[in-house]
Scaffold this motif. Structure first.
Motif, PDB file in Angstrom:
ATOM      1  N   ARG A 412       0.857  -1.169   0.000  1.00  0.00           N
ATOM      2  CA  ARG A 412       0.000   0.000   0.000  1.00  0.00           C
ATOM      3  C   ARG A 412       0.898   1.226   0.000  1.00  0.00           C
ATOM      4  O   ARG A 412       1.698   1.422   0.918  1.00  0.00           O
ATOM      5  CB  ARG A 412      -0.932  -0.016   1.214  1.00  0.00           C
ATOM      6  CG  ARG A 412      -2.090   0.962   1.094  1.00  0.00           C
ATOM      7  CD  ARG A 412      -3.131   0.708   2.176  1.00  0.00           C
ATOM      8  NE  ARG A 412      -3.804  -0.585   1.994  1.00  0.00           N
ATOM      9  CZ  ARG A 412      -3.731  -1.583   2.869  1.00  0.00           C
ATOM     10  NH1 ARG A 412      -3.036  -1.442   3.981  1.00  0.00           N
ATOM     11  NH2 ARG A 412      -4.363  -2.717   2.628  1.00  0.00           N
ATOM     12  N   VAL A 421       2.959   5.747   9.584  1.00  0.00           N
ATOM     13  CA  VAL A 421       1.877   4.876   9.158  1.00  0.00           C
ATOM     14  C   VAL A 421       0.716   5.013  10.137  1.00  0.00           C
ATOM     15  O   VAL A 421       0.902   5.180  11.338  1.00  0.00           O
ATOM     16  CB  VAL A 421       2.365   3.408   9.077  1.00  0.00           C
ATOM     17  CG1 VAL A 421       2.847   2.912  10.431  1.00  0.00           C
ATOM     18  CG2 VAL A 421       1.272   2.494   8.532  1.00  0.00           C
ATOM     19  N   GLY A 422      -0.494   4.961   9.609  1.00  0.00           N
ATOM     20  CA  GLY A 422      -1.685   5.033  10.441  1.00  0.00           C
ATOM     21  C   GLY A 422      -2.538   3.799  10.282  1.00  0.00           C
ATOM     22  O   GLY A 422      -2.167   2.842   9.584  1.00  0.00           O
ATOM     23  N   THR A 424      -6.640   2.543   9.603  1.00  0.00           N
ATOM     24  CA  THR A 424      -8.018   2.875   9.238  1.00  0.00           C
ATOM     25  C   THR A 424      -8.873   1.613   9.315  1.00  0.00           C
ATOM     26  O   THR A 424      -8.356   0.499   9.416  1.00  0.00           O
ATOM     27  CB  THR A 424      -8.089   3.445   7.810  1.00  0.00           C
ATOM     28  OG1 THR A 424      -7.599   2.461   6.870  1.00  0.00           O
ATOM     29  CG2 THR A 424      -7.265   4.711   7.681  1.00  0.00           C
ATOM     30  N   GLN A 431      -6.749  -1.710   8.812  1.00  0.00           N
ATOM     31  CA  GLN A 431      -5.910  -1.656   7.614  1.00  0.00           C
ATOM     32  C   GLN A 431      -4.879  -0.559   7.811  1.00  0.00           C
ATOM     33  O   GLN A 431      -5.171   0.525   8.319  1.00  0.00           O
ATOM     34  CB  GLN A 431      -6.780  -1.359   6.396  1.00  0.00           C
ATOM     35  CG  GLN A 431      -6.031  -1.293   5.079  1.00  0.00           C
ATOM     36  CD  GLN A 431      -6.998  -1.123   3.906  1.00  0.00           C
ATOM     37  OE1 GLN A 431      -7.767  -2.023   3.586  1.00  0.00           O
ATOM     38  NE2 GLN A 431      -6.977   0.048   3.290  1.00  0.00           N
ATOM     39  N   THR A 433      -2.448   2.452   6.701  1.00  0.00           N
ATOM     40  CA  THR A 433      -2.530   3.478   5.667  1.00  0.00           C
ATOM     41  C   THR A 433      -1.396   3.352   4.657  1.00  0.00           C
ATOM     42  O   THR A 433      -1.501   3.834   3.525  1.00  0.00           O
ATOM     43  CB  THR A 433      -2.477   4.874   6.293  1.00  0.00           C
ATOM     44  OG1 THR A 433      -1.261   5.003   7.056  1.00  0.00           O
ATOM     45  CG2 THR A 433      -3.681   5.110   7.195  1.00  0.00           C
ATOM     46  N   ALA A 434      -0.313   2.715   5.060  1.00  0.00           N
ATOM     47  CA  ALA A 434       0.806   2.434   4.159  1.00  0.00           C
ATOM     48  C   ALA A 434       1.401   1.102   4.572  1.00  0.00           C
ATOM     49  O   ALA A 434       1.484   0.780   5.754  1.00  0.00           O
ATOM     50  CB  ALA A 434       1.862   3.531   4.230  1.00  0.00           C
ATOM     51  N   SER A 435       1.809   0.319   3.584  1.00  0.00           N
ATOM     52  CA  SER A 435       2.404  -0.978   3.875  1.00  0.00           C
ATOM     53  C   SER A 435       3.474  -1.277   2.815  1.00  0.00           C
ATOM     54  O   SER A 435       3.123  -1.395   1.633  1.00  0.00           O
ATOM     55  CB  SER A 435       1.327  -2.078   3.881  1.00  0.00           C
ATOM     56  OG  SER A 435       1.885  -3.338   4.119  1.00  0.00           O
ATOM     57  N   THR A 512      -9.313  -0.685  16.504  1.00  0.00           N
ATOM     58  CA  THR A 512      -9.994  -0.712  15.206  1.00  0.00           C
ATOM     59  C   THR A 512     -10.563  -2.094  14.915  1.00  0.00           C
ATOM     60  O   THR A 512     -11.649  -2.233  14.342  1.00  0.00           O
ATOM     61  CB  THR A 512      -9.019  -0.294  14.088  1.00  0.00           C
ATOM     62  OG1 THR A 512      -8.442   0.967  14.415  1.00  0.00           O
ATOM     63  CG2 THR A 512      -9.715  -0.206  12.742  1.00  0.00           C
TER      64      THR A 512
END
Length: 608
Positions: A412, A421-422, A424, A431, A433-435, A512
Motif C-alpha cells: 500500500r 503509518v496510520g 483505518t 488496515q 494506511t501504508a504498507s 480498530t
C-alpha cells in the motif's frame, strides 16, 4: 546491548583512559615498617592511603603483564593479616615492561592511586594501584603465595550491598562484608593470587581472548551449560571472567558447556569489560562439552512461521552470507516471514550518503536459494542517512523477508522514512494506511535509533500485522559490577519511550479490530521481565511469547556469563488465546565462539 565486536582497546585495566578518584592525603608519612599491602587495600573499595607515597612495601610477584596499556605486575604479601576484608595483593602500574619475574621478592616504593577503568562516567569500581614505582628485587625464585580458592562454598549467594544513598548509591565507602556479598568477596581478593577448578564455561571465547566461567555449576543452570539471568534480583554470583597472561594464540576456543578442567590460577583484576577478572598465569585444560547448534521444526502447512534474526551489521563485504543463509534454511527451517535486524546499506560503514540496501538483501536472498531455501521477496524502507544509530555510515534497518509461495505482502503506497503509518477501518477490519510503513518516525523516542517497520501480510486469507523493531541498545548503562548498586540503567529512558510508541500503535490496531492478529518482534534490547517489556505488553495488547518457555530456556543472547533475553516476539490476544502457537529460541550463535551473530534467532509458529 553493546556488540561483542565493538571496537575497544582490550579488556585490561587501561590506565590511559582511567579517572583518578580524589582522596584525602594522609598528614603523616607512611613508613616502611608500618605499611603492608593490606594497609594499602584497607577494608573498603578505595584505599585509605590513596594519594600517599608509600615506601618499601614488601611482597612476592605473582603475575606480570607485559602487554597493553596497563603494563605492570601484581605482588602479594605472604604474611596475611587476620582481617578477611583486606586484600593481600595489589597491582603495580609500571607503564613500561616490568623488570621483575614471578617469584621475585620485592619492595615497592610509589604512590597509591585509585583508577576507574573506563573513566568516572562509566560508574565502574576503581582499581587500587601503586603508580610511579621504584622496585627493588630482594631475591628470586621464591614460592608464590598459595592461590585462594574461589568456589561454591566461598562465594556468597547475595550479590551486592545496597549503595549508600548519601553517596548517590555508591558502595565504595562501605566496609566490605566478604562473607555476605559476592561483590565484597571478590573485592577482598583484588590483586591476590586466586584459583578456580573444573569450572564450566558460561560465555564462549570472544575475539579478545576472554571467556566466562561459573564456580557455581548449579546456579540458574540451563541444560546447555549456561547460567540464565532471570531477574534483576536474581544475580549469578558465581560468574567470573577469565583472561590469560600468556599468548593469545594459546587461549582456548571454548563454547558454553565446555569446562576448564584442573586449576586455572592467577591474579584477580578488575576491568571495564566485565569487572572482576582472573588473569591466568596458568590455564586449565579445555574439555569440550559437545554443544551443538539447534534446529527448530518445520512449520506445518496450516501454520505461519514468523522469525526474528539480528544478523549483526550485515553488508555486502561480509563473509557470513552463506552461513546466515544456511542458518535460515536449515536451523530455522525457512520461516514464512523473517524480520531481519542490522541490515546495513550497500557499502556498509562507508559514510558517503548511501542508504539503499538492495545489494545487501539480494545477496542474502541469493545465498538462501543456493542453500536450498525459497526465493524470498522482501520489503523495507531506507532510513534517512545517519539518523538511525548503529555503526556510523552503516544505516542499519529492519527488513521483512517473506516466502511468496506461502504468504503474500499487502503493498500500500505512501510509506517512506519520515511519514508515519496510520490505521483505518475498511469493511470492519483494520488496515494500515501504508504498507510497509514506519511507526511514528518523527517521535523524539527514535532519535538516533531504528524506527519500527510495519507491514500487512496475508496467510491463507487471514491478515497478520507484523511490526519489526530494533530498540535502543543498552549502551551507557552501568555494569552489574558498578560501584553504584543497584546500577543505573540510563538507556531505559529512551527504550521506555519507544515501547510506549509501539504499544500505542498496536493499541490503535486493536481498537480498530479487536481480534486482529498482531506480531511485534525484533531486537527489543531488553529482558522479558523488564519494564520495557511491560510497557510493550501494556494492558494486555501484547504478550511476550518467550514466556511460554520454561524459565531455564528463556535466553537469546549471552553476555558476561549471563544467558539472557534481548530478542522477543510479542503477540496480540487473538494469537495468545488460541493456545495453538509454538515458540522456539533457536540457539545457533550466542553460545559459540565461532558465532556469525551474537544473537540467537526466534521463531513463532501459529495458525491465524
Amino acid at each position: 546491548m553493546p556488540s561483542k565486536r565493538t571496537a575497544r582497546i582490550g579488556a585490561l585495566t587501561v590506565a590511559a583512559v582511567c579517572s583518578t578518584i580524589s582522596a584525602v592525603v594522609l598528614t603523616t608519612p607512611a613508613h616502611a615498617d608500618t605499611v603492608h599491602i593490606h594497609d594499602i587495600q584497607g577494608t573498603t573499595r578505595t584505599s585509605p592511603l590513596a594519594g600517599t607515597k608509600v615506601t618499601d612495601v614488601p611482597g612476592i610477584v605473582t603475575g606480570v603483564r607485559t602487554y597493553g596499556s596497563s603494563k605492570g605486575f601484581w605482588f602479594q604479601d605472604p604474611n596475611a593479616d587476620d582481617n578477611p576484608a583486606t586484600s593481600e595483593g595489589v597491582f603495580v602500574f609500571t607503564s613500561s615492561t616490568p623488570k621483575v619475574a614471578v617469584g621475585d621478592s620485592v619492595t615497592v616504593t610509589g604512590t597509591v592511586s585509585e583508577y576507574v577503568p573506563g573513566g568516572a562516567s562509566s560508574g565502574n569500581q576503581s582499581v587500587t594501584e601503586v603508580s610511579k614505582p621504584t622496585v627493588t628485587v630482594i631475591s628470586s625464585g621464591n614460592a608464590v603465595p598459595a592461590a585462594t580458592v574461589v568456589d561454591t562454598q566461598s562465594v556468597p549467594d547475595d550479590y551486592a550491598p545496597a549503595g549508600d544513598t548519601a553517596a548517590s548509591g555508591s558502595i565504595n565507602a562501605l566496609t566490605l562484608e566478604p562473607s555476605k556479598y559476592a561483590l565484597d568477596y571478590y573485592e577482598s581478593l583484588e590483586g591476590m593470587n586466586v584459583q578456580v577448578a573444573d569450572a564450566r564455561v558460561v560465555t564462549a571465547t570472544d575475539p579478545y581472548s576472554e571467556l566466562w566461567v561459573t564456580v557455581k555449576p548449579r546456579e540458574h543452570a540451563n541444560h546447555r551449560g549456561g547460567s540464565v539471568y532471570g531477574a534483576y534480583t536474581s544475580q549469578n554470583t558465581g560468574r567470573i571472567q577469565i583472561q590469560s597472561l600468556g599468548a593469545t594464540a594459546d587461549f582456548p576456543a571454548a563454547n558454553v558447556g565446555d569446562e576448564l578442567t584442573g586449576t586455572t590460577a592467577g591474579p584477580l583484576d578488575y576491568n571495564q569489560f566485565g569487572g572482576y577478572t582472573l588473569v591466568a598465569g596458568h590455564l586449565g585444560t579445555l574439555e569440550k562439552g559437545g554443544l551443538e547448534r539447534e534446529t527448530t521444526r518445520k512449520q506445518s502447512r496450516g501454520e505461519l512461521a514468523v522469525a526474528t534474526y539480528n544478523v549483526e551489521n550485515l553488508d555486502p563485504g561480509d563473509a557470513t552470507f552463506d552461513a546466515h543463509a544456511s542458518a535460515i534454511v536449515n536451523n530455522l527451517q525457512s520461516p514464512d516471514v523473517v524480520s531481519l535486524e542490522e541490515i546495513q546499506d550497500n557499502n556498509g560503514a562507508t559514510d558517503d550518503g548511501t542508504v539503499a540496501a538492495d545489494q545487501t538483501v539480494n545477496k542474502l536472498i541469493d545465498a538462501i536459494v543456493a542453500a536450498g531455501g525459497p526465493k524470498y521477496d522482501w520489503r523495507s524502507i531506507d532510513p534517512v542517512n545517519d539518523k538511525d544509530g548503529g555503526e556510523p555510515g552503516g544505516n542499519i534497518r529492519q527488513v521483512f523477508l517473506f516466502n511468496p509461495e506461502r504468504v503474500s505482502f499487502t503493498d500500500r503506497a505512501g510509506g517512506d522514512s519520515t511519514t508515519a503509518v496510520g490505521v483505518t477501518k475498511v469493511n470492519g477490519k483494520a488496515q494500515l494506511t501504508a504498507s510497509p510503513g514506519r511507526v511514528d518516525p518523527a517521535n523524539a523516542a527514535w532519535t538516533s535509533s531504528r524506527k519500527p517497520l510495519a507491514g500487512e501480510f496475508v496467510f491463507r486469507g487471514k491478515t497478520v500485522f507484523v511490526i519489526a523493531n530494533h530498540l535502543n541498545s543498552k549502551g551507557g548503562d552501568q555494569g552489574l559490577t558498578a560501584q553504584y548498586q543497584p546500577p543505573t540503567r540510563s538507556s531505559e529512558i529512551q527504550r521506555h519511550a519507544q515501547a510506549t510508541a509501539v504499544n500505542s500503535f498496536v493499541n490503535e490496531i486493536l481498537k480498530t479490530q479487536k481480534n486482529a492478529d498482531v506480531i511485534t518482534l525484533g531486537d527489543i534490547n531488553d529482558f522479558e521481565f523488564s519494564d520495557t517489556t511491560k510497557i510493550l505488553e501494556g494492558d494486555g495488547e501484547l504478550w511476550s511469547a518467550i514466556k511460554s518457555l520454561p524459565k531455564s530456556e528463556r535466553y537469546t543472547y549471552d553476555y558476561q556469563g549471563n544467558s539472557q533475553v534481548l530478542d522477543q516476539i510479542l503477540v496480540s490476544p487473538s494469537i495468545r488465546r488460541g493456545c495453538d502457537f509454538e515458540y522456539d529460541s533457536v540457539h545457533i550463535n550466542s553460545e559459540f565462539s565461532d558465532q556469525i551473530s551474537d544473537h540467537d534467532p526466534q521463531v513463532l509458529r501459529f495458525k491465524p
